[in-house]
Scaffold this active site. Sequence first.
Site, PDB file in Angstrom:
ATOM      1  N   ALA A  62       0.873  -1.448  -0.546  1.00  0.00           N
ATOM      2  CA  ALA A  62       0.638  -0.124   0.252  1.00  0.00           C
ATOM      3  C   ALA A  62       1.129   1.101  -0.002  1.00  0.00           C
ATOM      4  O   ALA A  62       1.913   1.187   0.457  1.00  0.00           O
ATOM      5  CB  ALA A  62      -0.730  -0.058   1.338  1.00  0.00           C
ATOM      6  N   GLY A 107       0.248  -5.425   0.849  1.00  0.00           N
ATOM      7  CA  GLY A 107      -0.813  -5.521   0.090  1.00  0.00           C
ATOM      8  C   GLY A 107      -0.805  -5.712  -1.481  1.00  0.00           C
ATOM      9  O   GLY A 107      -1.915  -6.883  -2.632  1.00  0.00           O
ATOM     10  N   GLU A 110      -0.781  -9.728  -1.125  1.00  0.00           N
ATOM     11  CA  GLU A 110      -2.417 -10.032   0.019  1.00  0.00           C
ATOM     12  C   GLU A 110      -3.372 -10.381  -2.063  1.00  0.00           C
ATOM     13  O   GLU A 110      -4.180 -11.115  -1.888  1.00  0.00           O
ATOM     14  CB  GLU A 110      -2.806  -9.159   0.351  1.00  0.00           C
ATOM     15  CG  GLU A 110      -2.323  -8.883   1.439  1.00  0.00           C
ATOM     16  CD  GLU A 110      -2.977  -7.756   2.232  1.00  0.00           C
ATOM     17  OE1 GLU A 110      -3.374  -8.112   3.624  1.00  0.00           O
ATOM     18  OE2 GLU A 110      -2.148  -7.229   1.819  1.00  0.00           O
ATOM     19  N   GLU A 130       3.607  -5.650   7.558  1.00  0.00           N
ATOM     20  CA  GLU A 130       2.997  -4.691   8.807  1.00  0.00           C
ATOM     21  C   GLU A 130       3.553  -4.539   9.751  1.00  0.00           C
ATOM     22  O   GLU A 130       3.220  -3.697  10.747  1.00  0.00           O
ATOM     23  CB  GLU A 130       1.101  -5.096   8.099  1.00  0.00           C
ATOM     24  CG  GLU A 130       0.708  -5.066   6.486  1.00  0.00           C
ATOM     25  CD  GLU A 130       0.952  -6.040   5.534  1.00  0.00           C
ATOM     26  OE1 GLU A 130       0.346  -5.723   4.255  1.00  0.00           O
ATOM     27  OE2 GLU A 130       1.765  -7.609   6.006  1.00  0.00           O
TER      28      GLU A 130
END
Length: 262
Positions: A62, A107, A110, A130
Amino acid sequence: MPRIRLDTDGPVVTVRLEHPPMNAFDTAQRAELAAAARELADDRAVRAVVLYGGERLFAAGADVKALAVMGPEEVRGWNRALQRTFDEVARLPVPVVAAITGYALGGGLELALAADYRVAADDAVLGQPEVQLGIIPGSGGTQRLTRLIGPSRAKNLLMTGRRVGAEEALRLGLVDEVVPAGEVYDTALRYARRLAEGPAAALEAIKEAIDHGADSALSTGLALERSLFTGVFGTTDAATGIQSFLEHGPGKARFERPERDK
Protein backbone atom coordinates in the site's frame (compact mmCIF):
# COMPACT_ATOMS: atom_id res chain seq x y z
CA MET A 1 -1.85 8.20 -16.27
CA PRO A 2 -3.71 4.86 -16.02
CA ARG A 3 -2.42 2.59 -13.28
CA ILE A 4 -3.91 -0.63 -14.66
CA ARG A 5 -3.50 -1.92 -18.22
CA LEU A 6 -5.33 -4.85 -19.78
CA ASP A 7 -3.42 -6.76 -22.46
CA THR A 8 -5.50 -9.26 -24.43
CA ASP A 9 -3.97 -12.40 -25.91
CA GLY A 10 -6.89 -14.35 -27.32
CA PRO A 11 -8.83 -15.79 -24.38
CA VAL A 12 -6.17 -14.73 -21.84
CA VAL A 13 -6.07 -11.21 -20.41
CA THR A 14 -3.09 -9.83 -18.50
CA VAL A 15 -3.88 -7.32 -15.77
CA ARG A 16 -0.72 -5.26 -15.57
CA LEU A 17 0.01 -2.95 -12.65
CA GLU A 18 1.56 0.30 -13.88
CA HIS A 19 2.18 2.64 -10.97
CA PRO A 20 5.94 3.26 -10.82
CA PRO A 21 8.24 3.06 -9.10
CA MET A 22 6.85 0.36 -6.77
CA ASN A 23 3.28 -0.33 -7.95
CA ALA A 24 2.12 0.79 -4.50
CA PHE A 25 -1.66 0.67 -4.12
CA ASP A 26 -3.31 4.04 -3.80
CA THR A 27 -6.98 4.89 -4.23
CA ALA A 28 -6.68 5.42 -7.98
CA GLN A 29 -4.98 2.09 -8.65
CA ARG A 30 -7.42 0.28 -6.37
CA ALA A 31 -10.39 1.79 -8.23
CA GLU A 32 -8.94 0.89 -11.63
CA LEU A 33 -8.26 -2.68 -10.51
CA ALA A 34 -11.83 -3.01 -9.24
CA ALA A 35 -13.19 -1.73 -12.56
CA ALA A 36 -10.95 -4.16 -14.45
CA ALA A 37 -12.10 -7.10 -12.32
CA ARG A 38 -15.76 -6.30 -12.99
CA GLU A 39 -15.09 -5.95 -16.71
CA LEU A 40 -13.29 -9.30 -16.86
CA ALA A 41 -15.97 -11.06 -14.82
CA ASP A 42 -18.64 -9.98 -17.33
CA ASP A 43 -16.69 -10.88 -20.49
CA ARG A 44 -17.48 -14.44 -21.55
CA ALA A 45 -14.59 -14.44 -23.99
CA VAL A 46 -12.09 -14.18 -21.13
CA ARG A 47 -11.01 -17.69 -20.11
CA ALA A 48 -7.97 -16.95 -17.90
CA VAL A 49 -6.26 -13.96 -16.28
CA VAL A 50 -2.61 -13.21 -15.50
CA LEU A 51 -1.66 -10.68 -12.81
CA TYR A 52 1.66 -8.99 -13.60
CA GLY A 53 3.57 -6.04 -12.21
CA GLY A 54 6.26 -5.87 -14.88
CA GLU A 55 9.81 -7.18 -15.25
CA ARG A 56 11.18 -5.40 -12.18
CA LEU A 57 8.65 -6.10 -9.43
CA PHE A 58 5.11 -7.27 -8.73
CA ALA A 59 3.91 -4.77 -6.11
CA ALA A 60 5.39 -3.42 -2.91
CA GLY A 61 2.20 -2.91 -0.94
CA ALA A 62 0.00 0.00 0.00
CA ASP A 63 0.94 3.67 -0.31
CA VAL A 64 2.18 4.22 3.25
CA LYS A 65 2.43 7.98 2.79
CA ALA A 66 -1.27 8.10 1.94
CA LEU A 67 -2.17 5.90 4.91
CA ALA A 68 -0.11 8.03 7.30
CA VAL A 69 -2.48 11.01 6.97
CA MET A 70 -5.69 9.00 7.38
CA GLY A 71 -7.70 8.77 10.59
CA PRO A 72 -9.25 5.49 11.82
CA GLU A 73 -12.61 6.00 10.07
CA GLU A 74 -11.03 7.01 6.79
CA VAL A 75 -8.59 4.10 6.83
CA ARG A 76 -11.45 1.71 7.64
CA GLY A 77 -13.27 2.74 4.46
CA TRP A 78 -10.09 2.64 2.40
CA ASN A 79 -9.24 -0.83 3.66
CA ARG A 80 -12.77 -2.11 3.12
CA ALA A 81 -12.60 -0.98 -0.50
CA LEU A 82 -9.20 -2.62 -1.08
CA GLN A 83 -10.32 -5.85 0.56
CA ARG A 84 -13.45 -5.86 -1.60
CA THR A 85 -11.35 -5.28 -4.73
CA PHE A 86 -9.04 -8.21 -3.99
CA ASP A 87 -12.12 -10.34 -3.30
CA GLU A 88 -13.42 -9.42 -6.76
CA VAL A 89 -10.14 -10.65 -8.24
CA ALA A 90 -10.32 -13.86 -6.21
CA ARG A 91 -13.94 -14.45 -7.29
CA LEU A 92 -13.29 -14.11 -11.01
CA PRO A 93 -15.01 -17.09 -12.64
CA VAL A 94 -11.83 -18.05 -14.52
CA PRO A 95 -8.36 -19.23 -13.46
CA VAL A 96 -6.12 -16.40 -12.23
CA VAL A 97 -2.32 -16.76 -12.38
CA ALA A 98 0.06 -14.36 -10.61
CA ALA A 99 3.42 -13.73 -12.30
CA ILE A 100 5.66 -12.52 -9.46
CA THR A 101 8.88 -10.67 -10.18
CA GLY A 102 11.04 -8.72 -7.74
CA TYR A 103 9.06 -7.77 -4.65
CA ALA A 104 5.57 -8.89 -3.62
CA LEU A 105 5.11 -7.27 -0.23
CA GLY A 106 2.14 -6.27 1.91
CA GLY A 107 -0.81 -5.51 -0.32
CA GLY A 108 1.19 -6.79 -3.29
CA LEU A 109 1.42 -10.24 -1.75
CA GLU A 110 -2.24 -10.05 -0.74
CA LEU A 111 -3.14 -9.50 -4.39
CA ALA A 112 -1.00 -12.49 -5.39
CA LEU A 113 -2.76 -14.56 -2.73
CA ALA A 114 -6.05 -13.81 -4.50
CA ALA A 115 -4.76 -15.76 -7.52
CA ASP A 116 -5.28 -19.48 -8.06
CA TYR A 117 -1.65 -20.18 -9.01
CA ARG A 118 1.56 -18.26 -8.38
CA VAL A 119 4.71 -18.33 -10.54
CA ALA A 120 7.69 -16.57 -8.93
CA ALA A 121 11.06 -15.45 -10.21
CA ASP A 122 14.03 -17.19 -8.60
CA ASP A 123 15.11 -13.84 -7.14
CA ALA A 124 11.64 -12.79 -5.95
CA VAL A 125 11.11 -11.60 -2.38
CA LEU A 126 7.75 -12.04 -0.66
CA GLY A 127 6.40 -10.98 2.71
CA GLN A 128 3.77 -9.33 4.89
CA PRO A 129 5.83 -6.70 6.77
CA GLU A 130 2.87 -4.78 8.22
CA VAL A 131 3.72 -5.72 11.81
CA GLN A 132 6.92 -3.69 11.45
CA LEU A 133 4.67 -0.63 11.06
CA GLY A 134 2.67 -1.57 14.14
CA ILE A 135 -0.31 -2.73 12.08
CA ILE A 136 -1.57 -5.96 10.49
CA PRO A 137 -2.47 -7.00 6.94
CA GLY A 138 -5.98 -5.87 6.09
CA SER A 139 -6.72 -7.18 2.60
CA GLY A 140 -6.58 -10.93 2.99
CA GLY A 141 -3.10 -11.49 4.43
CA THR A 142 -4.21 -13.02 7.73
CA GLN A 143 -6.89 -15.15 6.08
CA ARG A 144 -5.69 -16.29 2.65
CA LEU A 145 -2.12 -16.80 3.85
CA THR A 146 -3.32 -19.02 6.72
CA ARG A 147 -5.50 -21.10 4.41
CA LEU A 148 -2.62 -21.49 1.98
CA ILE A 149 0.32 -22.40 4.25
CA GLY A 150 -1.29 -23.22 7.61
CA PRO A 151 -1.69 -21.29 10.89
CA SER A 152 1.78 -21.84 12.37
CA ARG A 153 3.71 -20.82 9.27
CA ALA A 154 1.37 -17.89 8.65
CA LYS A 155 1.85 -16.65 12.22
CA ASN A 156 5.62 -16.83 11.78
CA LEU A 157 5.56 -14.67 8.66
CA LEU A 158 2.95 -12.26 10.00
CA MET A 159 4.37 -11.85 13.50
CA THR A 160 7.97 -11.33 12.40
CA GLY A 161 7.22 -9.46 9.19
CA ARG A 162 10.21 -11.23 7.68
CA ARG A 163 10.73 -11.54 3.96
CA VAL A 164 11.25 -14.88 2.24
CA GLY A 165 13.02 -15.71 -0.99
CA ALA A 166 11.49 -17.70 -3.80
CA GLU A 167 12.86 -21.10 -2.80
CA GLU A 168 11.60 -20.80 0.77
CA ALA A 169 8.26 -19.53 -0.55
CA LEU A 170 8.06 -22.65 -2.70
CA ARG A 171 8.82 -24.91 0.29
CA LEU A 172 6.17 -23.15 2.35
CA GLY A 173 3.59 -23.51 -0.42
CA LEU A 174 3.36 -19.75 -0.78
CA VAL A 175 4.16 -20.03 -4.50
CA ASP A 176 3.60 -22.95 -6.83
CA GLU A 177 6.49 -22.64 -9.28
CA VAL A 178 9.88 -20.91 -9.38
CA VAL A 179 11.58 -20.08 -12.68
CA PRO A 180 14.40 -17.78 -13.83
CA ALA A 181 13.40 -14.11 -13.61
CA GLY A 182 13.29 -13.62 -17.36
CA GLU A 183 10.84 -16.51 -17.79
CA VAL A 184 8.20 -15.59 -15.20
CA TYR A 185 5.67 -13.90 -17.42
CA ASP A 186 5.98 -16.37 -20.29
CA THR A 187 5.60 -19.28 -17.87
CA ALA A 188 2.50 -17.76 -16.29
CA LEU A 189 1.03 -16.93 -19.69
CA ARG A 190 1.71 -20.43 -20.99
CA TYR A 191 -0.07 -21.98 -18.01
CA ALA A 192 -2.99 -19.55 -18.37
CA ARG A 193 -3.31 -20.43 -22.07
CA ARG A 194 -3.41 -24.11 -21.21
CA LEU A 195 -6.23 -23.57 -18.71
CA ALA A 196 -8.04 -21.29 -21.15
CA GLU A 197 -8.43 -24.26 -23.50
CA GLY A 198 -10.36 -26.16 -20.84
CA PRO A 199 -14.10 -26.34 -20.16
CA ALA A 200 -15.11 -22.97 -18.68
CA ALA A 201 -18.04 -24.20 -16.57
CA ALA A 202 -16.01 -27.01 -15.02
CA LEU A 203 -13.10 -24.69 -14.18
CA GLU A 204 -15.46 -22.19 -12.57
CA ALA A 205 -17.12 -24.98 -10.60
CA ILE A 206 -13.74 -26.26 -9.37
CA LYS A 207 -12.87 -22.78 -8.09
CA GLU A 208 -16.22 -22.46 -6.34
CA ALA A 209 -16.07 -25.94 -4.80
CA ILE A 210 -12.58 -25.42 -3.38
CA ASP A 211 -12.87 -21.78 -2.34
CA HIS A 212 -16.23 -22.18 -0.62
CA GLY A 213 -16.02 -25.82 0.40
CA ALA A 214 -12.71 -25.41 2.22
CA ASP A 215 -14.35 -22.99 4.67
CA SER A 216 -17.21 -25.39 5.42
CA ALA A 217 -17.79 -28.68 7.19
CA LEU A 218 -16.94 -31.70 5.03
CA SER A 219 -20.61 -32.59 4.67
CA THR A 220 -21.40 -29.06 3.47
CA GLY A 221 -18.50 -29.15 1.03
CA LEU A 222 -19.63 -32.49 -0.35
CA ALA A 223 -23.16 -31.16 -0.82
CA LEU A 224 -21.75 -28.16 -2.70
CA GLU A 225 -19.62 -30.47 -4.83
CA ARG A 226 -22.62 -32.65 -5.63
CA SER A 227 -24.69 -29.65 -6.67
CA LEU A 228 -21.92 -28.25 -8.86
CA PHE A 229 -21.27 -31.65 -10.43
CA THR A 230 -24.92 -31.97 -11.39
CA GLY A 231 -24.97 -28.48 -12.87
CA VAL A 232 -21.80 -28.95 -14.90
CA PHE A 233 -23.00 -32.34 -16.16
CA GLY A 234 -25.72 -30.61 -18.18
CA THR A 235 -23.38 -28.24 -20.05
CA THR A 236 -22.33 -28.37 -23.69
CA ASP A 237 -18.72 -28.78 -22.57
CA ALA A 238 -19.62 -31.94 -20.63
CA ALA A 239 -21.39 -33.39 -23.66
CA THR A 240 -18.36 -32.54 -25.80
CA GLY A 241 -15.88 -34.00 -23.34
CA ILE A 242 -17.76 -37.24 -22.76
CA GLN A 243 -18.38 -37.82 -26.47
CA SER A 244 -14.73 -37.11 -27.26
CA PHE A 245 -13.62 -39.59 -24.59
CA LEU A 246 -15.87 -42.30 -25.99
CA GLU A 247 -14.73 -41.72 -29.57
CA HIS A 248 -11.06 -40.71 -29.20
CA GLY A 249 -9.94 -41.48 -25.64
CA PRO A 250 -8.94 -39.10 -22.82
CA GLY A 251 -7.47 -35.64 -23.30
CA LYS A 252 -8.57 -35.07 -26.89
CA ALA A 253 -11.64 -32.87 -26.38
CA ARG A 254 -11.74 -29.35 -27.80
CA PHE A 255 -14.16 -27.15 -25.91
CA GLU A 256 -16.11 -24.25 -27.37
CA ARG A 257 -14.69 -20.79 -26.89
CA PRO A 258 -17.00 -17.79 -27.32
CA GLU A 259 -15.77 -14.98 -29.53
CA ARG A 260 -15.03 -11.61 -27.94
CA ASP A 261 -17.79 -9.07 -28.41
CA LYS A 262 -16.98 -6.53 -31.07
